[in-house]
Design a protein around this motif. Sequence first.
Motif, PDB file in Angstrom:
ATOM      1  N   LYS A 161       1.018  -0.973   0.325  1.00 15.65           N
ATOM      2  CA  LYS A 161       0.206  -0.130  -0.277  1.00 15.65           C
ATOM      3  C   LYS A 161       1.080   0.915   0.359  1.00 15.65           C
ATOM      4  O   LYS A 161       2.155   1.402   0.634  1.00 15.65           O
ATOM      5  N   GLN A 249      -5.926  -3.148  -4.456  1.00 15.22           N
ATOM      6  CA  GLN A 249      -6.831  -2.682  -5.088  1.00 15.22           C
ATOM      7  C   GLN A 249      -7.836  -1.662  -4.229  1.00 15.22           C
ATOM      8  O   GLN A 249      -7.843  -0.642  -5.354  1.00 15.22           O
ATOM      9  N   ASP A 251      -6.912  -0.319  -2.111  1.00 17.34           N
ATOM     10  CA  ASP A 251      -5.948   1.286  -1.614  1.00 17.34           C
ATOM     11  C   ASP A 251      -5.706   2.655  -2.889  1.00 17.34           C
ATOM     12  O   ASP A 251      -4.461   2.460  -3.133  1.00 17.34           O
ATOM     13  N   ASP A 252      -6.565   2.154  -4.006  1.00 15.81           N
ATOM     14  CA  ASP A 252      -6.629   2.823  -4.702  1.00 15.81           C
ATOM     15  C   ASP A 252      -6.350   2.256  -6.156  1.00 15.81           C
ATOM     16  O   ASP A 252      -5.986   3.117  -6.974  1.00 15.81           O
ATOM     17  N   GLN A 253      -5.426   1.251  -5.537  1.00 18.08           N
ATOM     18  CA  GLN A 253      -4.480   0.905  -6.580  1.00 18.08           C
ATOM     19  C   GLN A 253      -5.302  -0.398  -8.105  1.00 18.08           C
ATOM     20  O   GLN A 253      -5.184  -1.678  -7.786  1.00 18.08           O
ATOM     21  N   PHE A 254      -5.882   0.315  -8.802  1.00 16.03           N
ATOM     22  CA  PHE A 254      -6.679  -0.482  -9.317  1.00 16.03           C
ATOM     23  C   PHE A 254      -6.034  -1.712 -10.416  1.00 16.03           C
ATOM     24  O   PHE A 254      -6.695  -2.257 -11.160  1.00 16.03           O
ATOM     25  N   GLU A 392      -1.875   6.638 -10.537  1.00 10.73           N
ATOM     26  CA  GLU A 392      -2.333   5.021 -10.543  1.00 10.73           C
ATOM     27  C   GLU A 392      -2.130   3.868 -11.931  1.00 10.73           C
ATOM     28  O   GLU A 392      -2.056   5.449 -12.757  1.00 10.73           O
ATOM     29  N   GLU A 485     -16.167   2.176 -11.040  1.00 13.76           N
ATOM     30  CA  GLU A 485     -15.249   1.638 -11.897  1.00 13.76           C
ATOM     31  C   GLU A 485     -14.218   1.224 -13.454  1.00 13.76           C
ATOM     32  O   GLU A 485     -13.137   1.607 -12.697  1.00 13.76           O
ATOM     33  N   LYS A 488     -12.281   4.591 -12.547  1.00 11.33           N
ATOM     34  CA  LYS A 488     -11.555   4.453 -12.341  1.00 11.33           C
ATOM     35  C   LYS A 488     -10.469   3.938 -12.967  1.00 11.33           C
ATOM     36  O   LYS A 488      -9.488   4.550 -13.082  1.00 11.33           O
ATOM     37  N   ASP A 493      -5.159   7.796 -10.978  1.00 16.31           N
ATOM     38  CA  ASP A 493      -5.222   9.355 -10.648  1.00 16.31           C
ATOM     39  C   ASP A 493      -5.397  10.025 -10.449  1.00 16.31           C
ATOM     40  O   ASP A 493      -5.532  11.060 -10.172  1.00 16.31           O
ATOM     41  N   TRP A 495      -9.146  10.431 -11.306  1.00 19.73           N
ATOM     42  CA  TRP A 495     -10.290   9.624 -11.314  1.00 19.73           C
ATOM     43  C   TRP A 495     -10.335  10.991 -10.214  1.00 19.73           C
ATOM     44  O   TRP A 495      -9.504  11.032  -9.004  1.00 19.73           O
ATOM     45  N   TYR A 498      -9.549   9.782  -5.727  1.00 20.42           N
ATOM     46  CA  TYR A 498      -7.971   9.499  -6.179  1.00 20.42           C
ATOM     47  C   TYR A 498      -7.823  10.780  -5.193  1.00 20.42           C
ATOM     48  O   TYR A 498      -7.483  12.177  -5.635  1.00 20.42           O
TER      49      TYR A 498
END
Length: 502
Positions: A161, A249, A251-254, A392, A485, A488, A493, A495, A498
């Motif tokens: 993360k 994911q 942690d916004d790491q799609f 991201e 989604e 995202k 990043d 989005w 984010y």
Amino acid sequence: MDSKPSPPHSVEEKDLQQDLYNPDVDTSGIDEKKLLRKVDMWLVPWFALLYTLSFLDRTSIGNAKLYGLEDDLKITDRQYLISLTVFFIAYGLFEVPSNIFLKRLRPSVWFAIIMTLWGLIMTLQGVVHNFGELVGLRWLLGMLEAGLYPGMAYHLSCWYKRSELGIRTAIFTSATTLSGAFGGLLASAISNMNSVGGRPAWAWIFILEGLATIVVGIASFWVVQDFPDSPNVKFLTEAERTFIIRRLQGDDQFSAAGEKLRMANVMASLRDWKTWLNLVQLMGCDMPLYAFSLFLPTIIDQLGFRATAANLLTVPVYAFAAIVTCSVSLYADKYGRRGYCNIVMLSVGGAGYIILIASRNAALSYFAVFIATCGIFPVVPNTVTWVANTYEGSYKRGVSLAMAISMGNLNGAVSSNVYRAVDRPWYRLGHRLVLMYICIGIISNAAFLILLKRENARRDRGERDEVIGPDTLEDNGNGRFATVEDAKRAKGDNWSGYRYIL
């Protein structure tokens, strides 16, 4: 009797189900802390070893100089500086393509190949006879080493993360301090091999360090782990691997579950204003890092200490730097204040260089060297982590990281030429130029911090919100997407949900 039909799901609920990585895998029995310790033990110590050898190999020429390299090869001080410079030019040019290859290939294969080859080049430096051979090998060494540091920084960003990455990056980056300390001790020990096999002490420094790199490079094929979405990661169960990806994911790491290479991913980095400011940030800390590491033995030597004593006196300096580096990274991880930490530490380091410029006392200058480390060693991993935290999209992050680190390392070519023999023993020109770069670092970090705060505020106010729903809804200029989604994945990043770490 027919079973009661399940209630219909909303579009968002269906989309979240479809995007759940390995939806059939149960991860409820996973102990998160225990799993992180397991990942740490497999990744971080080995990366620290690899980077120790990497930094040791590129900077050992500074130690070799103290044992007669210039005299034996009959090269001038200017030619010696050129041999340092070509390394950083090659290093900077090959970092971006290397990170793209790393994602396309297996890290275990890529790291093993480049380390084994540069270990061979390192060894060959011990048998050079003239300036031309030395310069050619230094170019090849830079080209091959270019794949390691940005590759490892990117690789770790795919496992942790954003709030966990700083201390891990700091630990393996602190290998620069360990290599500095160990390099001084090792050079002092190897100096006793002078004339063994008809080779001078400086040659044995290259040969023995190169052979060690070859051994570790070969072992890396089995020890280095691949990306978490790869089935080649054998030290994790399928449930553990799934847990790692799902938490990323969250942690916004799609893109943690995998991403295809498209030119749009690369272009997204080139079009992003953050990438170009990151280049300046890395300039502000990498040039001082290399200037300090390459010339610390020489600086101490010119303060009145002989070669072996000069090398040994670097050890406490690097040990202190390692402690400060890890302490700053722990604080930044916990409180998310990477920009503030950079500005404070760069200011402290700047004060150290002001003392070095003004001092005419060996003891005071040696004390100032400790202060100067505070504005160099902690800032490098903290900046690299901040850059990784800001993007991201796995390819966008990889390219942006490599570009920033590449620019920083190209400025290593500047650091190779600022400590001239004609300026001994106080090297005022070199210290002033390093101080100038530290000021560049302070300004660029402050600008990046302010701009990210403004962007987060705009997103908090809803100014970046996308339109989510059918095509009949009017586009507000921020994009229209069927689901959150989709937004995202498409915007990364950019989005609206984010938030940048400050």
